[in-house]
Write a protein that holds these residues in place. Structure first.
Motif, mmCIF file in Angstrom:
data_model
loop_
_atom_site.group_PDB
_atom_site.id
_atom_site.type_symbol
_atom_site.label_atom_id
_atom_site.label_comp_id
_atom_site.label_asym_id
_atom_site.label_seq_id
_atom_site.Cartn_x
_atom_site.Cartn_y
_atom_site.Cartn_z
ATOM 1 N N ASN A 56 3.331 3.511 -19.141
ATOM 2 C CA ASN A 56 3.345 2.645 -18.684
ATOM 3 C C ASN A 56 2.325 1.947 -17.651
ATOM 4 O O ASN A 56 2.864 1.374 -17.111
ATOM 5 N N TYR B 172 8.815 -1.855 -8.147
ATOM 6 C CA TYR B 172 7.850 -1.809 -9.799
ATOM 7 C C TYR B 172 6.925 -0.686 -9.938
ATOM 8 O O TYR B 172 7.248 -1.153 -11.355
ATOM 9 N N ASP B 173 7.510 0.240 -10.117
ATOM 10 C CA ASP B 173 7.086 1.681 -10.773
ATOM 11 C C ASP B 173 8.446 1.803 -11.888
ATOM 12 O O ASP B 173 7.000 2.120 -12.641
ATOM 13 N N CYS B 174 9.750 1.361 -11.416
ATOM 14 C CA CYS B 174 10.431 2.059 -12.356
ATOM 15 C C CYS B 174 10.755 -0.083 -12.586
ATOM 16 O O CYS B 174 11.646 0.134 -13.750
ATOM 17 N N THR C 198 3.168 1.405 -13.509
ATOM 18 C CA THR C 198 3.579 2.306 -12.869
ATOM 19 C C THR C 198 2.411 2.892 -12.253
ATOM 20 O O THR C 198 1.449 2.885 -13.203
ATOM 21 N N TYR D 16 1.406 6.970 -11.338
ATOM 22 C CA TYR D 16 1.489 8.041 -11.799
ATOM 23 C C TYR D 16 1.191 9.238 -10.866
ATOM 24 O O TYR D 16 0.091 8.726 -10.720
ATOM 25 N N ILE E 286 12.084 5.430 -15.468
ATOM 26 C CA ILE E 286 11.202 4.090 -16.195
ATOM 27 C C ILE E 286 12.181 3.300 -17.229
ATOM 28 O O ILE E 286 12.288 2.154 -17.098
ATOM 29 N N LYS F 169 13.743 0.408 -16.025
ATOM 30 C CA LYS F 169 12.787 -1.541 -17.622
ATOM 31 C C LYS F 169 14.108 -1.858 -17.884
ATOM 32 O O LYS F 169 14.389 -3.096 -18.019
ATOM 33 N N TYR G 292 13.590 8.816 -5.349
ATOM 34 C CA TYR G 292 12.705 8.344 -5.579
ATOM 35 C C TYR G 292 12.119 8.405 -4.229
ATOM 36 O O TYR G 292 10.717 8.806 -4.166
#
Length: 156
Positions: free
Chosen positions: A26, A55-57, A62, A64, A81, A85, A122
């Motif tokens: 992503n 924001y990572d998901c 993302t 990583y 993810i 989104k 998370y």
């Protein structure tokens, strides 16, 4: 060979082969003109908190960690993810209808206030993403202010 040895060997072969089946990353190479921060200006601290905790998901980019290269962990993350989104993508927020934008802000406030976001799974690993009560209040105050501005603009 004993049956248990065959099963273990088969599992090992499957695990090794799984390492070659990796989900797409992503990563977007450009800033989105539809990003929520472009539509609804936010203080730098709010933007930093959202980027760290959400924001990572919930974006097209993302960060990583190394362990994403180990399958099935990578598949699990890709699923999280994609689901995140689908629910809310900060980079695509401007493509939502005005009604959906308002609903997403309201839902975001609700999820943060209840402590449901970011997910515990998370924040266990990404401890910097865990929002303090003060950070939660800062973000929800920005959401309230943004909703008020939207309502004021809409009524004119």
């Amino acid at each position: 060979m004993r049956k248990s040895s065959i099963v273990l060997l088969s599992l090992l072969v499957i695990l090794v082969l799984a390492q070659f089946l990796r989900p797409a990353r992503n990563k977007s190479s450009h800033d989105s003109p539809n990003d929520i921060a472009r539509l609804h200006p936010m203080p730098e601290d709010v933007q930093t908190m959202l980027k760290t905790a959400c924001y990572d998901c919930h974006s097209n980019n993302t960060r990583y960690p190394w362990y994403v290269n180990i399958q099935p962990v990578g598949w699990f993350m890709a699923s999280h993810i994609n689901n995140g989104k689908e629910e809310l993508n900060f980079n695509e927020y401007g493509t939502y209808s005005p009604k959906r934008q308002r609903n997403k802000l309201k839902r975001m406030k609700e999820e943060i206030t209840k402590g449901d976001m970011p997910l515990t799974s998370y924040t266990l690993i990404h401890t910097d993403a865990k929002l303090t009560t003060t950070q939660q209040e800062t973000i929800t105050n920005w959401i309230d202010s943004t909703l008020n501005k939207i309502d004021t603009t809409k009524s004119h």
